[in-house]
Design a protein around this motif. Structure first.
Motif, PDB file in Angstrom:
ATOM      1  N   ARG A   1      -8.008   9.041   7.100  1.00 37.15           N
ATOM      2  CA  ARG A   1      -9.236   9.104   6.314  1.00 37.15           C
ATOM      3  C   ARG A   1      -8.919   9.105   4.821  1.00 37.15           C
ATOM      4  NH1 ARG A   1     -11.936  13.204   3.899  1.00 37.15           N
ATOM      5  NH2 ARG A   1     -14.224  13.225   3.931  1.00 37.15           N
ATOM      6  N   SER A   2      -7.884   9.867   4.439  1.00 36.78           N
ATOM      7  CA  SER A   2      -7.497   9.947   3.033  1.00 36.78           C
ATOM      8  C   SER A   2      -6.958   8.612   2.531  1.00 36.78           C
ATOM      9  CB  SER A   2      -6.443  11.041   2.856  1.00 36.78           C
ATOM     10  OG  SER A   2      -5.956  11.101   1.533  1.00 36.78           O
ATOM     11  N   VAL A   3      -6.132   7.970   3.346  1.00 31.98           N
ATOM     12  CA  VAL A   3      -5.476   6.715   2.940  1.00 31.98           C
ATOM     13  C   VAL A   3      -6.460   5.556   2.894  1.00 31.98           C
ATOM     14  CG1 VAL A   3      -3.807   4.971   3.692  1.00 31.98           C
ATOM     15  CG2 VAL A   3      -3.194   7.394   3.764  1.00 31.98           C
ATOM     16  N   LEU A   4      -7.323   5.474   3.890  1.00 31.19           N
ATOM     17  CA  LEU A   4      -8.189   4.302   4.037  1.00 31.19           C
ATOM     18  C   LEU A   4      -9.482   4.396   3.250  1.00 31.19           C
ATOM     19  CD1 LEU A   4      -7.600   3.867   7.855  1.00 31.19           C
ATOM     20  CD2 LEU A   4      -6.791   2.315   6.081  1.00 31.19           C
ATOM     21  N   GLY A   5      -9.924   5.601   2.925  1.00 35.90           N
ATOM     22  CA  GLY A   5     -11.141   5.756   2.140  1.00 35.90           C
ATOM     23  C   GLY A   5     -12.351   5.137   2.827  1.00 35.90           C
TER      24      GLY A   5
ATOM     25  N   ASP B   1       0.806  -1.216   0.000  1.00 36.09           N
ATOM     26  CA  ASP B   1       0.000   0.000   0.000  1.00 36.09           C
ATOM     27  C   ASP B   1       0.842   1.271   0.000  1.00 36.09           C
ATOM     28  OD1 ASP B   1      -2.342  -1.400  -0.124  1.00 36.09           O
ATOM     29  OD2 ASP B   1      -2.707  -1.383   2.038  1.00 36.09           O
ATOM     30  N   GLY B   2       2.139   1.133  -0.182  1.00 37.21           N
ATOM     31  CA  GLY B   2       2.997   2.290  -0.362  1.00 37.21           C
ATOM     32  C   GLY B   2       3.286   3.074   0.891  1.00 37.21           C
ATOM     33  N   VAL B   3       3.668   4.325   0.686  1.00 36.61           N
ATOM     34  CA  VAL B   3       4.193   5.186   1.752  1.00 36.61           C
ATOM     35  C   VAL B   3       3.277   6.382   2.001  1.00 36.61           C
ATOM     36  CG1 VAL B   3       6.100   6.750   2.366  1.00 36.61           C
ATOM     37  CG2 VAL B   3       6.578   4.539   1.280  1.00 36.61           C
ATOM     38  N   VAL B   4       3.075   6.683   3.286  1.00 35.77           N
ATOM     39  CA  VAL B   4       2.498   7.954   3.704  1.00 35.77           C
ATOM     40  C   VAL B   4       3.646   8.751   4.318  1.00 35.77           C
ATOM     41  CG1 VAL B   4       0.763   9.151   5.077  1.00 35.77           C
ATOM     42  CG2 VAL B   4       0.321   6.821   4.255  1.00 35.77           C
ATOM     43  N   ALA B   5       3.962   9.909   3.771  1.00 39.30           N
ATOM     44  CA  ALA B   5       5.056  10.742   4.268  1.00 39.30           C
ATOM     45  C   ALA B   5       4.486  11.875   5.112  1.00 39.30           C
ATOM     46  CB  ALA B   5       5.870  11.309   3.109  1.00 39.30           C
ATOM     47  N   VAL B   6       5.048  12.065   6.302  1.00 37.75           N
ATOM     48  CA  VAL B   6       4.611  13.107   7.235  1.00 37.75           C
ATOM     49  C   VAL B   6       5.753  14.095   7.418  1.00 37.75           C
ATOM     50  CG1 VAL B   6       3.752  13.607   9.556  1.00 37.75           C
ATOM     51  CG2 VAL B   6       3.153  11.429   8.440  1.00 37.75           C
TER      52      VAL B   6
ATOM     53  N   ASP C   1      -1.650   9.913  -4.611  1.00 43.11           N
ATOM     54  CA  ASP C   1      -3.037   9.597  -4.261  1.00 43.11           C
ATOM     55  C   ASP C   1      -3.700  10.634  -3.363  1.00 43.11           C
ATOM     56  OD1 ASP C   1      -2.252   7.342  -5.592  1.00 43.11           O
ATOM     57  OD2 ASP C   1      -2.903   5.917  -4.070  1.00 43.11           O
ATOM     58  N   GLY C   2      -2.949  11.147  -2.397  1.00 43.31           N
ATOM     59  CA  GLY C   2      -3.548  12.062  -1.428  1.00 43.31           C
ATOM     60  C   GLY C   2      -2.587  13.104  -0.925  1.00 43.31           C
TER      61      GLY C   2
ATOM     62  N   ALA D   1      -0.746   4.456  14.591  1.00 36.77           N
ATOM     63  CA  ALA D   1      -1.661   3.765  15.510  1.00 36.77           C
ATOM     64  C   ALA D   1      -3.072   3.670  14.930  1.00 36.77           C
ATOM     65  CB  ALA D   1      -1.689   4.489  16.848  1.00 36.77           C
ATOM     66  N   ILE D   2      -3.529   4.752  14.303  1.00 36.79           N
ATOM     67  CA  ILE D   2      -4.878   4.745  13.718  1.00 36.79           C
ATOM     68  C   ILE D   2      -4.968   3.730  12.575  1.00 36.79           C
ATOM     69  CG2 ILE D   2      -6.585   6.118  12.465  1.00 36.79           C
ATOM     70  CD1 ILE D   2      -5.431   8.592  13.982  1.00 36.79           C
ATOM     71  N   VAL D   3      -3.952   3.708  11.724  1.00 38.65           N
ATOM     72  CA  VAL D   3      -3.966   2.767  10.600  1.00 38.65           C
ATOM     73  C   VAL D   3      -3.887   1.330  11.109  1.00 38.65           C
ATOM     74  CG1 VAL D   3      -2.733   2.039   8.524  1.00 38.65           C
ATOM     75  CG2 VAL D   3      -3.012   4.469   9.013  1.00 38.65           C
ATOM     76  N   ARG D   4      -3.078   1.077  12.142  1.00 40.25           N
ATOM     77  CA  ARG D   4      -3.017  -0.263  12.734  1.00 40.25           C
ATOM     78  C   ARG D   4      -4.373  -0.681  13.288  1.00 40.25           C
ATOM     79  NH1 ARG D   4       2.138   1.321  15.263  1.00 40.25           N
ATOM     80  NH2 ARG D   4       3.839   0.350  14.074  1.00 40.25           N
TER      81      ARG D   4
END
Length: 442
Positions: free
Chosen positions: A282-286, A50-55, A164-165, A70-73
């Protein structure tokens, strides 16, 4: 399987064990691994489904990365992250070493990675993030970044790399219209997070967004927020989260869901970090996103080193407040509910030029019990001009710390230490907290 990758992992792990035995954190294991196999980081991350989310941003990166992971887990995904501030290539590689197989394979569905602003463009090239979350652009380390406009340009390139986002802080002078400043990309969903004007406007120094010169396409607070802080009560915040049913309107045709979340400590800045983490999830998980899981994930979350951390030392609680730059110090001072009964400062060469303290409003303090570190006298002089009493100045960190800990327990509240990053790490070690920290700071 590459022999070079196997060698990089094994040698890097050995160096990591040695660093842990030394009682400290280091990016050296990752640097060694990358020296042996320069493609180790890029190749391993590219294989994550599912790739990378960069912060990224000036402040709050470590805290928000920790929250977002934590939220994604909580939604059932296996997450690889660098939760301790290792936000340079070698720091991320160090974090990888404990989780990859000897062949360089990583069991993760998604990577949630804090990235350093200065290395952001290079890391974006390496990591190819699907989603980018940008928190703020504030007055930062002048020796590294010079002017905020330069940071804005660097983070603009990171934002442009997202496919994507793109999730932005609508309260920030530079980020509120960043989507209009970068090339459009088909399929990229742009969303915002922020706070109610009733919370943002009365804040003593706002959200410490850096001044921006020239015209902007939008003013701070004017963009529709997918996640908004609507109430703040100490270390609890209420987030209003727009439903995810149609990216074209961001769920605006249905009522937001309100959830109450636990923050690492007091302060609107921590609440905005939580809002940013929720908006990115929210953006990643849709359609998989469930607002209620934001609350349960953050309620169970441990604090990242030094970011509102409470340590137990010889039966006493000590709050660790880390300052990295003017904004982080000011916002943490603003969040104090009252002047601490006992307060200690430690600042060293990790803050090369602390002249910015003359722009800080220290009215939240009525005294300082002790100051240490190589920059101690600069702070003592500033407090002298302000008429804030200082108990002692001692350049011997261990002696100064011992004297502060020897003070009787506060009649109310707890001891407070305000430390720069390097002193935070050193003092944690002195106090017996020797967990490994990666290379980089937020």
């Amino acid at each position: 399987m590459s022999i070079r990758t196997t060698a990089a992992v094994l040698v890097g792990r050995a160096v990591r064990v040695a660093a842990r035995l030394r009682g400290g954190g280091s990016a050296i294991p990752g640097a060694v691994a990358l020296r042996i196999d320069p493609g180790f980081l890029e190749r391993t991350i590219a294989a994550i489904p599912d790739g990378v989310v960069a912060v990224s941003g000036s402040n709050g990166k470590s805290t928000t990365t920790n929250m977002l992971a934590a939220i994604v887990r909580a939604h059932g995904l296996a997450v690889f992250t660098n939760p301790s501030g290792g936000n340079l290539p070698q720091g991320i590689a160090s974090a990888l070493l404990s989780e990859v197989s000897t062949s360089g394979r990583l069991k993760a569905d998604i990577a949630v990675l804090e990235i350093d602003e200065g290395y952001g463009t290079r890391l974006a090239e390496l990591l190819k993030p699907k989603t980018v979350l940008l928190l703020n652009i504030q007055i930062d380390q002048l020796n590294r970044y010079h002017e905020p406009d330069r940071v804005a340009a660097m983070l603009g390139r990171v934002a442009a790399a997202s496919t994507d986002g793109l999730v932005l802080n609508r309260e920030d002078n530079f980020l509120v219209d960043l989507d209009a400043q970068i090339p459009a990309r088909p399929g990229r969903a742009v969303s915002f997070f922020g706070g109610l004007p009733e919370l943002v406007l009365p804040a003593g120094h706002g959200v410490a967004s850096a001044d921006r010169f020239g015209e902007a396409a939008a003013s701070p607070g004017s963009r529709e927020a997918a996640v908004q802080v609507v109430a703040l009560d100490g270390a609890r915040a209420t987030l209003a989260i727009a439903p995810v049913d149609d990216h074209r309107d961001g769920g605006a045709n249905r009522e937001p869901v309100e959830v109450v979340v636990k923050l690492p400590s007091r302060g609107l800045h921590y609440a905005l970090d939580a809002a940013g983490a929720a908006a990115a999830a929210r953006s990643v998980l849709g359609e998989r996103f469930r607002p209620e899981l934001v609350a349960s994930a953050l309620d169970a979350l441990a604090t990242v080193y030094g970011r509102g951390e409470l340590l137990e030392v010889e039966g006493e609680r000590i709050e660790i407040i880390m300052m990295k730059n003017p904004a982080s110090l000011q916002l943490n001072l603003d969040s104090l509910e009252s002047a601490p009964e006992q307060v200690f400062l430690a600042v060293d060469e990790g803050t090369p030029d602390p002249s910015w303290i003359y722009d800080i409003d220290f009215s939240a303090l009525d005294h300082v019990d002790g100051i240490t570190g190589s920059k101690a006298w600069q702070f003592a002089v500033r407090f002298g001009y302000l008429g804030i009493p200082v108990g002692s100045v001692d350049l011997d960190v261990r002696a100064a710390l011992k004297a502060f800990l020897a003070l009787p327990k506060p009649a109310s509240g707890h001891k407070v230490m305000i430390l720069n990053y390097e002193q935070m790490m050193d003092i944690r070690k002195i106090l017996g907290f020797k967990e490994l920290e990666g290379g980089g700071a937020s």
